[in-house]
Design an enzyme around this catalytic site. Structure first.
Site, PDB file in Angstrom:
ATOM      1  N   CYS A 142       0.841  -1.188   0.000  1.00  0.00           N
ATOM      2  CA  CYS A 142       0.000   0.000   0.000  1.00  0.00           C
ATOM      3  C   CYS A 142       0.873   1.234   0.000  1.00  0.00           C
ATOM      4  O   CYS A 142       2.089   1.146   0.153  1.00  0.00           O
ATOM      5  CB  CYS A 142      -0.872  -0.027   1.246  1.00  0.00           C
ATOM      6  SG  CYS A 142      -1.773  -1.569   1.429  1.00  0.00           S
ATOM      7  N   ARG A 159       1.191   1.868  -5.921  1.00  0.00           N
ATOM      8  CA  ARG A 159       1.449   0.816  -4.929  1.00  0.00           C
ATOM      9  C   ARG A 159       0.170   0.081  -4.530  1.00  0.00           C
ATOM     10  O   ARG A 159       0.241  -0.964  -3.887  1.00  0.00           O
ATOM     11  CB  ARG A 159       2.100   1.409  -3.689  1.00  0.00           C
ATOM     12  CG  ARG A 159       3.474   2.026  -3.933  1.00  0.00           C
ATOM     13  CD  ARG A 159       3.981   2.708  -2.690  1.00  0.00           C
ATOM     14  NE  ARG A 159       4.154   1.777  -1.600  1.00  0.00           N
ATOM     15  CZ  ARG A 159       5.325   1.167  -1.313  1.00  0.00           C
ATOM     16  NH1 ARG A 159       6.365   1.411  -2.054  1.00  0.00           N
ATOM     17  NH2 ARG A 159       5.418   0.328  -0.311  1.00  0.00           N
ATOM     18  N   TRP A 169      -3.936  -1.851  -1.270  1.00  0.00           N
ATOM     19  CA  TRP A 169      -3.992  -3.066  -2.086  1.00  0.00           C
ATOM     20  C   TRP A 169      -4.431  -4.144  -1.108  1.00  0.00           C
ATOM     21  O   TRP A 169      -3.674  -4.589  -0.258  1.00  0.00           O
ATOM     22  CB  TRP A 169      -2.610  -3.404  -2.660  1.00  0.00           C
ATOM     23  CG  TRP A 169      -2.659  -4.480  -3.686  1.00  0.00           C
ATOM     24  CD1 TRP A 169      -2.814  -4.337  -5.044  1.00  0.00           C
ATOM     25  CD2 TRP A 169      -2.526  -5.893  -3.471  1.00  0.00           C
ATOM     26  NE1 TRP A 169      -2.811  -5.565  -5.657  1.00  0.00           N
ATOM     27  CE2 TRP A 169      -2.633  -6.535  -4.730  1.00  0.00           C
ATOM     28  CE3 TRP A 169      -2.342  -6.694  -2.334  1.00  0.00           C
ATOM     29  CZ2 TRP A 169      -2.555  -7.923  -4.871  1.00  0.00           C
ATOM     30  CZ3 TRP A 169      -2.278  -8.079  -2.489  1.00  0.00           C
ATOM     31  CH2 TRP A 169      -2.377  -8.675  -3.746  1.00  0.00           C
ATOM     32  N   ASN A 172       0.959  -0.926   6.210  1.00  0.00           N
ATOM     33  CA  ASN A 172       1.379  -1.638   5.001  1.00  0.00           C
ATOM     34  C   ASN A 172       1.951  -2.968   5.484  1.00  0.00           C
ATOM     35  O   ASN A 172       2.838  -2.984   6.329  1.00  0.00           O
ATOM     36  CB  ASN A 172       2.473  -0.812   4.316  1.00  0.00           C
ATOM     37  CG  ASN A 172       2.842  -1.383   2.967  1.00  0.00           C
ATOM     38  OD1 ASN A 172       2.184  -2.289   2.477  1.00  0.00           O
ATOM     39  ND2 ASN A 172       3.918  -0.872   2.409  1.00  0.00           N
ATOM     40  N   GLY A 173       1.409  -4.089   4.991  1.00  0.00           N
ATOM     41  CA  GLY A 173       1.917  -5.387   5.449  1.00  0.00           C
ATOM     42  C   GLY A 173       0.773  -6.265   5.907  1.00  0.00           C
ATOM     43  O   GLY A 173      -0.404  -5.951   5.672  1.00  0.00           O
ATOM     44  N   GLU A 222       9.273 -12.548 -20.912  1.00  0.00           N
ATOM     45  CA  GLU A 222       9.002 -11.153 -20.550  1.00  0.00           C
ATOM     46  C   GLU A 222       7.906 -10.554 -21.440  1.00  0.00           C
ATOM     47  O   GLU A 222       7.007  -9.860 -20.960  1.00  0.00           O
ATOM     48  CB  GLU A 222      10.285 -10.313 -20.634  1.00  0.00           C
ATOM     49  CG  GLU A 222      10.132  -8.844 -20.306  1.00  0.00           C
ATOM     50  CD  GLU A 222       9.559  -8.555 -18.923  1.00  0.00           C
ATOM     51  OE1 GLU A 222       9.115  -7.414 -18.698  1.00  0.00           O
ATOM     52  OE2 GLU A 222       9.480  -9.495 -18.086  1.00  0.00           O
ATOM     53  N   LYS A 238       4.376  -9.064 -19.995  1.00  0.00           N
ATOM     54  CA  LYS A 238       3.903  -7.698 -20.266  1.00  0.00           C
ATOM     55  C   LYS A 238       2.474  -7.724 -20.806  1.00  0.00           C
ATOM     56  O   LYS A 238       1.614  -6.991 -20.380  1.00  0.00           O
ATOM     57  CB  LYS A 238       4.831  -6.975 -21.260  1.00  0.00           C
ATOM     58  CG  LYS A 238       6.179  -6.601 -20.641  1.00  0.00           C
ATOM     59  CD  LYS A 238       6.156  -5.406 -19.763  1.00  0.00           C
ATOM     60  CE  LYS A 238       6.148  -5.615 -18.279  1.00  0.00           C
ATOM     61  NZ  LYS A 238       7.091  -6.373 -17.577  1.00  0.00           N
ATOM     62  N   GLU A 275       0.003  -8.807 -18.009  1.00  0.00           N
ATOM     63  CA  GLU A 275      -0.163  -7.829 -16.925  1.00  0.00           C
ATOM     64  C   GLU A 275      -1.133  -6.708 -17.274  1.00  0.00           C
ATOM     65  O   GLU A 275      -1.942  -6.294 -16.457  1.00  0.00           O
ATOM     66  CB  GLU A 275       1.172  -7.145 -16.622  1.00  0.00           C
ATOM     67  CG  GLU A 275       2.188  -7.935 -15.891  1.00  0.00           C
ATOM     68  CD  GLU A 275       3.341  -7.037 -15.497  1.00  0.00           C
ATOM     69  OE1 GLU A 275       3.272  -6.447 -14.413  1.00  0.00           O
ATOM     70  OE2 GLU A 275       4.297  -6.897 -16.299  1.00  0.00           O
ATOM     71  N   HIS A 328       6.983 -30.441 -27.862  1.00  0.00           N
ATOM     72  CA  HIS A 328       6.705 -31.384 -26.763  1.00  0.00           C
ATOM     73  C   HIS A 328       5.390 -31.053 -26.060  1.00  0.00           C
ATOM     74  O   HIS A 328       5.150 -31.507 -24.942  1.00  0.00           O
ATOM     75  CB  HIS A 328       7.872 -31.352 -25.755  1.00  0.00           C
ATOM     76  CG  HIS A 328       9.186 -31.691 -26.378  1.00  0.00           C
ATOM     77  ND1 HIS A 328       9.516 -32.948 -26.809  1.00  0.00           N
ATOM     78  CD2 HIS A 328      10.241 -30.885 -26.691  1.00  0.00           C
ATOM     79  CE1 HIS A 328      10.731 -32.933 -27.344  1.00  0.00           C
ATOM     80  NE2 HIS A 328      11.188 -31.701 -27.287  1.00  0.00           N
ATOM     81  N   LYS A 338       2.788  -2.013  -7.784  1.00  0.00           N
ATOM     82  CA  LYS A 338       4.162  -1.839  -8.249  1.00  0.00           C
ATOM     83  C   LYS A 338       5.190  -2.553  -7.381  1.00  0.00           C
ATOM     84  O   LYS A 338       6.181  -3.099  -7.873  1.00  0.00           O
ATOM     85  CB  LYS A 338       4.490  -0.350  -8.302  1.00  0.00           C
ATOM     86  CG  LYS A 338       5.850  -0.015  -8.847  1.00  0.00           C
ATOM     87  CD  LYS A 338       5.944  -0.360 -10.308  1.00  0.00           C
ATOM     88  CE  LYS A 338       7.312  -0.184 -10.918  1.00  0.00           C
ATOM     89  NZ  LYS A 338       7.446  -0.807 -12.217  1.00  0.00           N
TER      90      LYS A 338
HETATM   91  C1  AGP Z   1       6.635  -6.483 -13.686  1.00  0.00           C
HETATM   92  O1  AGP Z   1       6.111  -5.712 -14.676  1.00  0.00           O
HETATM   93  C2  AGP Z   1       5.844  -6.568 -12.466  1.00  0.00           C
HETATM   94  N1  AGP Z   1       5.556  -5.313 -11.929  1.00  0.00           N
HETATM   95  C3  AGP Z   1       6.402  -7.537 -11.432  1.00  0.00           C
HETATM   96  O2  AGP Z   1       6.508  -8.797 -12.014  1.00  0.00           O
HETATM   97  C4  AGP Z   1       7.758  -7.139 -10.846  1.00  0.00           C
HETATM   98  O3  AGP Z   1       8.765  -7.325 -11.782  1.00  0.00           O
HETATM   99  C5  AGP Z   1       8.040  -8.012  -9.621  1.00  0.00           C
HETATM  100  O4  AGP Z   1       7.025  -7.796  -8.690  1.00  0.00           O
HETATM  101  C6  AGP Z   1       9.401  -7.696  -9.015  1.00  0.00           C
HETATM  102  O5  AGP Z   1       9.424  -6.393  -8.556  1.00  0.00           O
HETATM  103  P1  AGP Z   1      10.806  -5.707  -8.138  1.00  0.00           P
HETATM  104  O6  AGP Z   1      11.685  -5.646  -9.343  1.00  0.00           O
HETATM  105  O7  AGP Z   1      10.402  -4.358  -7.637  1.00  0.00           O
HETATM  106  O8  AGP Z   1      11.400  -6.562  -7.048  1.00  0.00           O
END
Ligand code: AGP
Length: 613
Positions: free
Chosen positions: A2, A27, A74, A100-101, A486, A490, A493, A509, A608
Site C-alpha cells: 500500500c 502501490r 492493495w 502496510n503489510g 518477458e 507484459k 499484466e 513437446h 508496483k
Molecule cells: C513487472 O512488470 C511486475 N511489476 C512484477 O513482475 C515485478 O517485476 C516483480 O514484482 C518484481 O518487482 P521488483 O523488481 O520491484 O522486485
C-alpha cells in the site's frame, strides 16, 4: 503493498496527503482514505476505488488540520470497501492507524481483544493494531510506549503510521521487517512521512530511511528514532538525487509509454561513469569488489521475482558465457524456502526495481544466513535491498511508476553485462581484445534502442491486428528465451490476455497443440547463435496455421517470406540483443492494452511493489 503518507507542520495536511497519495497510487489502488486532527478531533474520510473518489469525498465534506495521515490500499484481508479502507480508528476515537503489510497473528489478537469487549468495525488485520494501542493506553501508557508495546506483539512485516488526538504534536511511524519502506522527509519546521520517495520529493530531498524494528517519533521540528523497546538510535540523513519532475507523466498518455521511451536515457545513465571506453574497462565502485573475492567466487545465485527474474535469466547466460562461473537463477519465493546449497565463496545477487519486494528480501536474508556474499541490483534508491547488501549496482533508471516494469528490465541486463565483464577481467579470464570488443558493444546500445523506439508506428499497426486475440504464445531460444517470458508477462499484466512464454525447443513437446488460426505466435528470431533453430520453429508454427509475428534483425532476407508480421530490430551484438528485442514487445503489449481501453499504468489486481508474501 500500500501507499502511506503522513504530514505534520504549518500547512493544511489534507492537500499534502492527497498529493502524496497520488504519487504512490501505483502501490495499490482499490480504496483510499485519510485522517486529520481538526479542532482536537480525528476526522476520517475513506472510500472504495481510485484516489479520485476520495478527493471528491474530501471536496464534498472538507477537512483541514496540521497533522494527518493517509493511505492508498492493495487489499489483503477484507475486500476493497469504504469500511475496510484505511485509516482505522480505535474504539475511543482518539487513535488512528494506517498500515502496510500483514498482521500474521491477527486472528489470535482479534479474538483476545474481542473477548475483552473490543468491537471491531472492519474485516481487516490492520484494525487489531489500533485496538491494541488503545488497550495499552488504557493502562496509562503514552502513545509512543503503547505503540511500541503493541508492535512487539505483531507477527509479520509492517510499515505502520499512527497518531492520536490526545497527543497532536507528534506522529509515530515504524518499520518492522520487509513490508515496504518507511521514509521520513525533513522540511523547514514541517515533516513528511511516506512509504516511498515520490510522495516526498516535491517537498524536500533530505530524508531518513527507517531500518527494520525502528520507531520514529516525528514532530514539526524534527524526529527521534528508537528501537521497539525504546532504546535511542542514531539515524543517517541522506540527500536524494531524483527530481520530482521525473515522476511526472509529461506529454505521455501513460507512465508506461513514457518509461518505454525513456530507455535511451536510462541505458545511457546506467552505463555513464562505469565504462572507460579508451581502455575498455568497467568500474562498479559500489560493489566493493576485491580481486581476491573476484577470483574466489565459485558459484553465483541470482534471485528475483517477475520481470526482474527474467533479467536474472539473461544474467545467468551473460555470467556463464563471459566469466565461466557456474550461475543459477532462482525465483526468490522458491529460494527463500528451498534450503539452497551455499558455500564459502557463493555470491547471491538479488535484482529488484523497488528494492522492497518481500520475497526477494527474504531470499537475501536466507543467503545471508547461509553465509553468501550479498550483492543487489536495485533501482529505487536507499531501499532495503540496497541497504542490506554488501555491495550494489544502482540501475539509475529514475522513478518507474507504471506497474508494468520496462526501463527497470533493460537497465539491469546492461548492469549484469558490465558485471560479467568486470568479474572476468578481475579473474584474468578475459583477453584485452575481447574485453575491448565487449565494452564497445555496450556503448552502441542506447542508439540501437532509440532505433527500435522510432519504429513504434509499425508495432502499433501489428497491435491493431492482435487487440481482439484471446491468447498468445511467445517463443524464444538461448539468450532471447527470457524475452519470450518477458513479452508474455507484459501482455498478461496490462491487457489481461492469456499469454505464455515458452522455450521454443519445447514447443513440439506440447504447446504446439495450442496453435491454430486463432493463436498468434510471437517468435524471437534475431541474428544470434540460435537463429537457424528459430527458423525451423517458425516453419513448424506456420505448418499448423498459426499467425506468426517475428522479431527479426534488419536486412534479414528469409523471415519476411515465412511470417505474417515482422518487428524489425537493428543488428546488435548477440550477448546484448535482449535489450533490443524486448523493445517491440514492450510496445506491442502497451498498444494492445491501450487499444482495449484498459488502465495501462494501474492494471487490476496488481501493484508496483509486492511487499507481502
Ligand atoms: C513487472 O512488470 C511486475 N511489476 C512484477 O513482475 C515485478 O517485476 C516483480 O514484482 C518484481 O518487482 P521488483 O523488481 O520491484 O522486485
Amino acid at each position: 503493498m500500500c501507499g502511506i503518507v503522513g504530514y505534520i507542520g504549518p500547512q493544511n495536511a489534507t492537500p499534502v496527503i492527497l498529493n502524496g497519495l497520488k504519487r504512490l497510487e501505483y502501490r495499490g489502488y482499490d480504496s483510499a482514505g485519510l485522517a486529520v486532527i481538526q479542532n482536537s478531533h480525528i476526522e476520517i474520510r475513506r472510500d472504495v476505488g481510485k484516489l479520485t473518489k476520495l478527493a471528491e469525498l474530501v471536496s464534498e465534506i472538507p477537512v483541514s488540520g496540521h497533522v494527518g495521515i493517509g493511505h492508498t490500499r492493495w487489499a489483503t484481508h477484507g475486500e476493497p470497501s469504504a469500511r475496510n479502507a484505511h485509516p482505522h480508528i480505535g474504539m475511543t476515537g482518539n487513535v488512528v492507524v494506517v498500515h502496510n503489510g500483514i498482521v500474521e497473528n491477527y486472528r489470535e489478537l482479534h479474538d483476545d481483544l474481542a473477548a475483552e469487549g473490543v468491537v471491531f468495525s472492519s474485516d481487516t488485520d490492520t484494525e487489531v493494531i489500533v485496538q491494541l494501542v488503545e488497550r495499552f493506553q488504557s493502562t496509562g501508557l503514552g502513545l509512543v510506549e503503547a505503540a511500541e508495546k503493541s508492535m512487539q506483539q505483531l507477527k509479520g512485516a509492517h510499515g505502520i503510521v499512527l497518531m492520536s488526538s490526545l497527543e497532536p504534536d507528534k506522529i509515530v511511524a515504524a518499520r518492522i521487517g520487509n513490508a515496504g519502506g518507511v521514509v521520513i522527509g525533513i522540511g523547514d519546521h514541517e515533516m513528511f512521512i511516506a512509504s516511498d520517495l515520490p510522495a516526498i520529493l516535491e517537498h524536500t530531498r533530505r530524508v531518513v530511511f527507517l531500518e527494520s524494528c525502528q520507531v520514529a517519533i516525528v514532530t514539526r521540528d524534527g524526529l527521534t528514532v528508537q528501537t521497539l523497546d525504546g532504546k535511542p538510535v542514531r539515524y543517517k540523513e541522506q540527500i536524494v538525487s531524483w527530481d520530482p519532475i521525473s515522476a511526472e507523466k509529461g506529454e505521455y498518455r501513460h507512465f508506461m509509454l513514457k518509461e518505454i521511451n525513456e530507455q535511451v536515457r536510462s541505458l545511457t545513465d546506467t552505463i555513464a561513469g562505469r565504462v572507460d571506453v579508451d581502455c575498455g574497462k568497467v568500474r562498479l565502485p559500489e560493489l566493493n569488489l576485491t580481486p581476491e573475492f573476484a577470483k574466489a567466487i565459485s558459484k553465483v545465485y541470482i534471485t528475483a521475482c517477475g520481470t526482474a527474474a527474467h533479467a536474472g535469466m539473461i544474467g545467468k547466460i551473460l555470467l556463464e558465457r563471459i566469466t565461466r562461473i557456474p550461475t543459477e537463477l532462482q525465483i526468490a519465493s522458491e529460494f527463500r524456502y528451498g534450503d539452497p546449497i551455499v558455500g564459502d565463496n557463493t555470491l547471491l545477487l538479488a535484482i529488484s526495481q523497488s528494492g522492497e519486494t518481500a520475497d526477494t528480501l527474504a531470499a537475501m536474508e536466507e543467503g545471508r544466513k547461509k553465509g553468501a556474499r550479498l550483492w543487489s541490483i536495485v533501482n529505487a534508491i536507499g531501499t532495503q535491498a540496497m541497504r542490506i547488501a554488501d555491495g550494489y549496482i544502482s540501475m539509475q533508471a529514475g522513478p518507474e511508476i507504471g506497474v508494468a516494469s520496462t526501463k527497470a528490465f533493460t537497465a539491469p541486463i546492461v548492469d549484469l553485462y558490465m558485471l560479467a565483464v568486470l568479474l572476468a577481467d578481475m579473474r584474468g579470464t578475459l583477453g584485452e581484445k575481447e574485453r575491448r570488443s565487449l565494452v564497445s558493444g555496450l556503448c552502441m546500445i542506447p542508439d540501437l534502442v532509440g532505433k527500435c523506439l522510432d519504429r513504434h508506428l509499425e508495432v502499433e499497426a501489428v497491435a491493431e491486428t492482435l487487440k481482439e486475440t484471446r491468447s498468445c504464445l511467445y517463443l524464444g531460444r538461448g539468450i532471447n528465451m527470457p524475452i519470450a517470458y518477458e513479452g508474455a508477462l507484459k501482455l498478461k499484466e496490462i491487457s489481461y490476455i492469456h499469454a505464455e512464454g515458452y522455450p521454443a525447443g519445447e514447443m513440439k513437446h506440447g504447446p504446439i497443440a495450442l496453435i491454430d488460426r486463432e493463436m498468434p505466435v510471437v517468435v524471437l528470431a534475431p541474428h544470434d547463435p540460435w537463429y537457424e533453430k528459430m527458423i525451423s520453429q517458425i516453419e513448424q508454427a506456420k505448418a499448423r496455421g498459426g499467425t506468426v509475428i517475428a522479431v527479426a534483425t534488419d536486412g534479414d532476407q528469409c523471415i519476411p517470406s515465412l511470417v505474417d508480421h515482422v518487428l524489425w530490430v537493428p543488428d546488435t551484438p548477440w550477448l546484448l540483443s535482449p535489450v533490443v528485442t524486448v523493445i517491440p514487445l514492450q510496445l506491442l503489449a502497451y498498444y494492445i492494452a491501450a487499444k482495449r481501453g484498459l488502465d495501462v499504468d494501474q492494471p487490476r489486481n496488481l501493484a508496483k511493489s509486492v511487499t507481502v508474501e
